[in-house]
Motif scaffolding. Structure first.
Motif, PDB file in Angstrom:
ATOM      1  N   GLY A  88       0.853  -1.184   0.000  1.00  0.00           N
ATOM      2  CA  GLY A  88       0.000   0.000   0.000  1.00  0.00           C
ATOM      3  C   GLY A  88       0.885   1.228   0.000  1.00  0.00           C
ATOM      4  N   SER A  89       0.294   2.362   0.231  1.00  0.00           N
ATOM      5  CA  SER A  89       1.076   3.598   0.199  1.00  0.00           C
ATOM      6  C   SER A  89       2.051   3.699   1.378  1.00  0.00           C
ATOM      7  CB  SER A  89       0.149   4.808   0.193  1.00  0.00           C
ATOM      8  OG  SER A  89      -0.661   4.817   1.361  1.00  0.00           O
ATOM      9  N   ASN A  90       1.761   3.035   2.481  1.00  0.00           N
ATOM     10  CA  ASN A  90       2.626   3.116   3.657  1.00  0.00           C
ATOM     11  C   ASN A  90       3.141   1.766   4.138  1.00  0.00           C
ATOM     12  OD1 ASN A  90       2.538   5.915   3.943  1.00  0.00           O
ATOM     13  ND2 ASN A  90       0.582   5.806   5.022  1.00  0.00           N
ATOM     14  N   CYS A  91       3.044   0.731   3.326  1.00  0.00           N
ATOM     15  CA  CYS A  91       3.444  -0.605   3.755  1.00  0.00           C
ATOM     16  C   CYS A  91       4.170  -1.333   2.628  1.00  0.00           C
ATOM     17  CB  CYS A  91       2.222  -1.403   4.188  1.00  0.00           C
ATOM     18  SG  CYS A  91       2.610  -3.036   4.848  1.00  0.00           S
ATOM     19  N   ASP A 116       8.946 -10.008   6.295  1.00  0.00           N
ATOM     20  CA  ASP A 116       8.809  -8.782   7.072  1.00  0.00           C
ATOM     21  C   ASP A 116       7.846  -7.806   6.406  1.00  0.00           C
ATOM     22  OD1 ASP A 116      10.849  -9.405   9.065  1.00  0.00           O
ATOM     23  OD2 ASP A 116      12.288  -9.126   7.447  1.00  0.00           O
ATOM     24  N   PHE A 117       7.179  -7.019   7.231  1.00  0.00           N
ATOM     25  CA  PHE A 117       6.343  -5.921   6.771  1.00  0.00           C
ATOM     26  C   PHE A 117       6.939  -4.635   7.314  1.00  0.00           C
ATOM     27  CE2 PHE A 117       3.524  -9.561   6.726  1.00  0.00           C
ATOM     28  CZ  PHE A 117       2.877  -9.418   5.503  1.00  0.00           C
ATOM     29  N   ASP A 118       7.177  -3.672   6.422  1.00  0.00           N
ATOM     30  CA  ASP A 118       7.687  -2.364   6.813  1.00  0.00           C
ATOM     31  C   ASP A 118       6.552  -1.353   6.734  1.00  0.00           C
ATOM     32  OD1 ASP A 118      10.158  -3.539   7.015  1.00  0.00           O
ATOM     33  OD2 ASP A 118      10.990  -2.598   5.222  1.00  0.00           O
ATOM     34  N   PHE A 119       6.276  -0.681   7.859  1.00  0.00           N
ATOM     35  CA  PHE A 119       5.247   0.351   7.918  1.00  0.00           C
ATOM     36  C   PHE A 119       5.945   1.691   8.034  1.00  0.00           C
ATOM     37  CE2 PHE A 119       3.384  -3.510   9.658  1.00  0.00           C
ATOM     38  CZ  PHE A 119       2.226  -3.613   8.893  1.00  0.00           C
ATOM     39  N   ASN A 120       5.740   2.563   7.041  1.00  0.00           N
ATOM     40  CA  ASN A 120       6.403   3.867   7.033  1.00  0.00           C
ATOM     41  C   ASN A 120       5.820   4.774   8.102  1.00  0.00           C
ATOM     42  OD1 ASN A 120       8.067   3.154   4.886  1.00  0.00           O
ATOM     43  ND2 ASN A 120       6.533   3.762   3.385  1.00  0.00           N
ATOM     44  N   ILE A 121       6.682   5.300   8.959  1.00  0.00           N
ATOM     45  CA  ILE A 121       6.294   6.261   9.980  1.00  0.00           C
ATOM     46  C   ILE A 121       6.438   7.664   9.415  1.00  0.00           C
ATOM     47  CG2 ILE A 121       6.828   7.148  12.274  1.00  0.00           C
ATOM     48  CD1 ILE A 121       7.954   4.340  12.920  1.00  0.00           C
ATOM     49  N   THR A 122       7.572   7.920   8.785  1.00  0.00           N
ATOM     50  CA  THR A 122       7.860   9.158   8.069  1.00  0.00           C
ATOM     51  C   THR A 122       8.441   8.745   6.717  1.00  0.00           C
ATOM     52  OG1 THR A 122      10.150   9.396   8.836  1.00  0.00           O
ATOM     53  CG2 THR A 122       8.430  10.308  10.265  1.00  0.00           C
ATOM     54  N   PRO A 123       8.701   9.675   5.811  1.00  0.00           N
ATOM     55  CA  PRO A 123       9.309   9.285   4.536  1.00  0.00           C
ATOM     56  C   PRO A 123      10.685   8.613   4.689  1.00  0.00           C
ATOM     57  CG  PRO A 123       8.365  11.472   4.341  1.00  0.00           C
ATOM     58  CD  PRO A 123       8.269  11.082   5.789  1.00  0.00           C
ATOM     59  N   ASP A 124      11.386   8.881   5.786  1.00  0.00           N
ATOM     60  CA  ASP A 124      12.721   8.317   5.987  1.00  0.00           C
ATOM     61  C   ASP A 124      12.802   7.234   7.052  1.00  0.00           C
ATOM     62  OD1 ASP A 124      13.763  10.032   4.062  1.00  0.00           O
ATOM     63  OD2 ASP A 124      14.189  11.598   5.541  1.00  0.00           O
ATOM     64  N   MET A 125      11.728   6.971   7.784  1.00  0.00           N
ATOM     65  CA  MET A 125      11.765   6.040   8.912  1.00  0.00           C
ATOM     66  C   MET A 125      10.619   5.042   8.815  1.00  0.00           C
ATOM     67  SD  MET A 125      11.906   7.148  12.866  1.00  0.00           S
ATOM     68  CE  MET A 125      12.320   6.023  14.136  1.00  0.00           C
ATOM     69  N   ALA A 155       8.915 -10.374  15.455  1.00  0.00           N
ATOM     70  CA  ALA A 155       9.910  -9.450  15.980  1.00  0.00           C
ATOM     71  C   ALA A 155       9.626  -8.041  15.467  1.00  0.00           C
ATOM     72  CB  ALA A 155      11.300  -9.890  15.544  1.00  0.00           C
ATOM     73  N   PHE A 156      10.157  -7.068  16.177  1.00  0.00           N
ATOM     74  CA  PHE A 156       9.940  -5.664  15.845  1.00  0.00           C
ATOM     75  C   PHE A 156      11.298  -4.997  15.648  1.00  0.00           C
ATOM     76  CE2 PHE A 156       6.651  -7.128  18.759  1.00  0.00           C
ATOM     77  CZ  PHE A 156       5.539  -6.965  17.965  1.00  0.00           C
ATOM     78  N   ALA A 157      11.349  -4.058  14.707  1.00  0.00           N
ATOM     79  CA  ALA A 157      12.573  -3.313  14.445  1.00  0.00           C
ATOM     80  C   ALA A 157      12.211  -1.907  13.976  1.00  0.00           C
ATOM     81  CB  ALA A 157      13.419  -4.019  13.387  1.00  0.00           C
ATOM     82  N   PHE A 158      13.152  -1.003  14.132  1.00  0.00           N
ATOM     83  CA  PHE A 158      13.032   0.341  13.572  1.00  0.00           C
ATOM     84  C   PHE A 158      14.096   0.498  12.514  1.00  0.00           C
ATOM     85  CE2 PHE A 158      10.896   1.046  17.615  1.00  0.00           C
ATOM     86  CZ  PHE A 158       9.804   1.777  17.195  1.00  0.00           C
ATOM     87  N   GLY A 159      13.771   1.259  11.476  1.00  0.00           N
ATOM     88  CA  GLY A 159      14.729   1.419  10.397  1.00  0.00           C
ATOM     89  C   GLY A 159      14.605   2.744   9.687  1.00  0.00           C
ATOM     90  N   TRP A 160      15.569   2.960   8.799  1.00  0.00           N
ATOM     91  CA  TRP A 160      15.670   4.195   8.042  1.00  0.00           C
ATOM     92  C   TRP A 160      15.877   3.893   6.567  1.00  0.00           C
ATOM     93  CZ3 TRP A 160      17.681   3.070  12.680  1.00  0.00           C
ATOM     94  CH2 TRP A 160      17.290   3.872  13.757  1.00  0.00           C
TER      95      TRP A 160
END
Length: 162
Positions: A88-91, A116-125, A155-160
């Motif tokens: 989607g637009s944020n995943c 893994d699923f990445d959910f965008n918090i900001t455009p860079d994170m 599991a959970f992770a934060f990324g850039w």
């Protein structure tokens, strides 16, 4: 250990130079991150490891993943194939598969697959949620004799994004 990290940086830089439009994601935390305190009558010890993963997209969702996880007794270096697609637009969905070399106390070779699923918090994170499977083949002195399959809890992770 410094040589291994230097080699990892050189491989990453070479891959980035070879493909001018590489999109990179760096995630800290993840499937093999852990921490524990062990208390016994004789001693108390603390052990932890943080899984760091660099995902490179060379175009059309095809790429590679490089992971590093140092612990107090060894270091694990993972290299594998990565497929990434937008949901989607944020995943985004990330599928990875490869091998992990364990260096240090016991030398070994493992194989893995990750989802893994990445959910965008900001455009860079982004925030990552995922699981996978790891096949631990044992150390080189007993390779393949005492293997086990590990399926980590989500599991959970934060990324850039880079």
């Amino acid at each position: 250990m410094k040589r291994i990290i230097a080699l990892l940086v050189i491989v990453t830089a070479a891959a980035g130079a070879a493909f001018a439009s590489v999109e990179m994601d760096l995630a800290l935390g993840g499937q093999m991150t852990y921490g524990n305190i062990e208390i016994s009558a004789q001693s108390t010890s603390f052990d932890f490891a943080v899984d760091a993963e660099l995902d490179m997209d060379f175009g059309r969702g095809q790429g590679m993943m490089i992971g590093v996880m140092p612990t107090k007794s060894d270091i694990s270096i993972s290299v594998g194939y990565a497929f990434q697609t937008d949901i989607g637009s944020n995943c985004e969905f990330l599928l990875g598969a490869g091998a992990t070399m364990v260096l240090g106390g016991q030398f070994g070779l493992n194989y893995f697959a990750s989802f893994d699923f990445d959910f965008n918090i900001t455009p860079d994170m982004f925030f990552r949620v995922g699981t996978g499977v790891q096949i631990d083949m044992g150390s080189f002195d007993n390779y393949g004799k005492e293997w086990k399959i590990i399926i980590p809890l989500p599991a959970f992770a934060f990324g850039w994004h880079f």
